[in-house]
Enzyme design. Sequence first.
Site, short mmCIF file in Angstrom:
data_model
loop_
_atom_site.label_atom_id
_atom_site.label_comp_id
_atom_site.label_asym_id
_atom_site.label_seq_id
_atom_site.Cartn_x
_atom_site.Cartn_y
_atom_site.Cartn_z
N HIS A 179 -3.77 -25.89 102.83
CA HIS A 179 -3.21 -26.95 103.65
C HIS A 179 -4.29 -27.95 104.10
O HIS A 179 -4.45 -28.18 105.30
CB HIS A 179 -2.52 -26.37 104.89
CG HIS A 179 -1.33 -25.52 104.58
ND1 HIS A 179 -0.83 -24.59 105.48
CD2 HIS A 179 -0.53 -25.45 103.50
CE1 HIS A 179 0.22 -23.99 104.95
NE2 HIS A 179 0.42 -24.50 103.74
N HIS B 279 3.33 -25.25 107.95
CA HIS B 279 3.11 -25.50 106.54
C HIS B 279 3.35 -27.01 106.32
O HIS B 279 4.21 -27.61 106.96
CB HIS B 279 4.05 -24.66 105.69
CG HIS B 279 3.77 -23.19 105.81
ND1 HIS B 279 3.25 -22.44 104.79
CD2 HIS B 279 3.93 -22.34 106.86
CE1 HIS B 279 3.09 -21.20 105.18
NE2 HIS B 279 3.50 -21.10 106.44
#
Length: 612
Positions: free
Chosen positions: A544, A589
């Site tokens: 990420h 996320h």
Amino acid sequence: MAQQIPSITATEFASRRFDFVVVGGGTAGLVVAARLSEHSGLSVGVIEAGPAVIDHEHISVPGHYGRTIGGPLDWKFETTPQPGLGGRSLAWPRGKVLGGTSALNFMAWNRASREDYDAWSQLGNTGWGWDDLLPFFKKSETFRPPDQQNREQNKLFYDAEAVGTSGPIQISYATEYSASHQLWHDTLHALDAETNEKHVGGSNVGVWTNILSVDPSSVTRSYAASSYLPNTSRSNLSVLTDALVTRVTLSKSDSTGEWEATGVSFRHGDEDFTVFAAREVIICAGSVQSPQILELSGIGNQEILAQAGVEVKINNPNVGENLQDHIMAAMIFEVDPSLPNPDDLKADDAAAAAAKEQYEQTKTGPLTILANSMSYLPFSHFMSTDTVQSLADKAASLQEFTAQDRAIRHARFDPQAKLGQIEYIFDLGNWSPFFRPDPSDGKKYATCLQILQYPFSKGNIHIRPGPDGVPASAADKPQIDPKYYEGPGGQIDLETMEYCAKFADKIVKTKPLANIVKARAFPPASDGDDFKDWIVSTTITDWHPVGTCAMGGRLGIQSGVVDERLRVYGVRNLRVIDASIMPLQISAHLQATVYAIAEKGAHMVLEDTAVN
């Protein structure tokens, strides 16, 4: 799924005069291209380095998540050796295919808390708070509600006012779950965490069942290529794949002396081409390659560019800096071997074949099951007040951050903030690349992931010269240095991960989840609760990365790369629209947020173009 992409040669593509050229046909790039090309008066060209892959089994089948990682559809980036990880380098998968990383990810669909996006606005990035972004979250998605029985059995809650109902990406709850999921909510309840029934509505704190980017009608992955390019017959939209962008072409205005983006140079096969952009070049290459392309174009730190043999056009030391990533460790537990386990499909060819047949025939079974048991918690949920205060004091003293950045990070430790500082995910199966059990022992395993959401470790991504002083090339992978666990900020991350590991161990030892667990396998139970060495030796990325072309806010080019309209400082007609523009990491996320950024970015482009 998307229709077959109309074929276009590189020569034909380069000969066209586009209003907009989009660099990168990934998660953000296809959103931007689709929204701009909805206006027939605008011509849009997309350049994607990877192939157009339609109906690829390992992309479309939910249960095949992870199988494309490390293969030909992955850029296969790596970090530099990380001193904070004992000198290890980490693999950094990114999608090299039309649809980008949305074709490779694990289909988690969630949002951060309101405070995370409001923090962007607090930095001076007007229009980037929660209330500003919510319409664009909703615009990207169509939520398909679960049936009543599934909802009650698996605790599938949602806020009807917060989800979209007519967007391209199809999102839904799964209809089948791992056996351990039935125990997840009650286990966290026993540890005083409440089920969050509105986990996409502005707060993700608590325990909940995750929504997925899966189309329930076909039970296939819903991603940028399948959902944002359904109508590839638009005459004003051209997509060229297998083409590597080498730089943005810049020219200096004779009248104003300003640099201006006029097009893009790219390589297709063994030939070099340049395509013209009449209005704007929009870079959507992600947190790794957007700064790489800017630097190759002469926009970046003048010392780095000079070392790489690139002519300096705009000196901006912030390009490629401010890299922030989610840090993850995976604790493994031996569990009841009688429970259905996804590892069975890896070890038993007959079981794998039966699961494949069941999915093909009925769209049910093991290949529809994904990781869905999630919990986001503040440190104050399991750390003492004195411990949290000690961490807050250390955060307040960090000098590598601006005063306004430091204030936001410090405030996140406030027990009243109720922010998801750590994420836990539990699922059956061995998810650790470091734990390799003997397959003949008949034991089965489960994984508890812990993922740090607001890391202080802050690194960079930069181009580097080729061998023997050859100038940097787009074909050379950039240097990725996240600086995991380095410096005073990195030490805060390491300390918090130790506390979080102790609570992960406690979660799995709490009933009813403990009823299916036999023992901790990794790190071995004999190690007790001293997790520091294990964390250093096993931490990996949760894939990420953000921040490498960040919005500068009120400090402008002193702090960032783009303004709040995502325009690159110092260059006309050039924007960046992807995860790299995020100035601060979020607790979530990234997938849903990247779609929202792209939707908002496209909207701003159309506003600035005065298209109704």
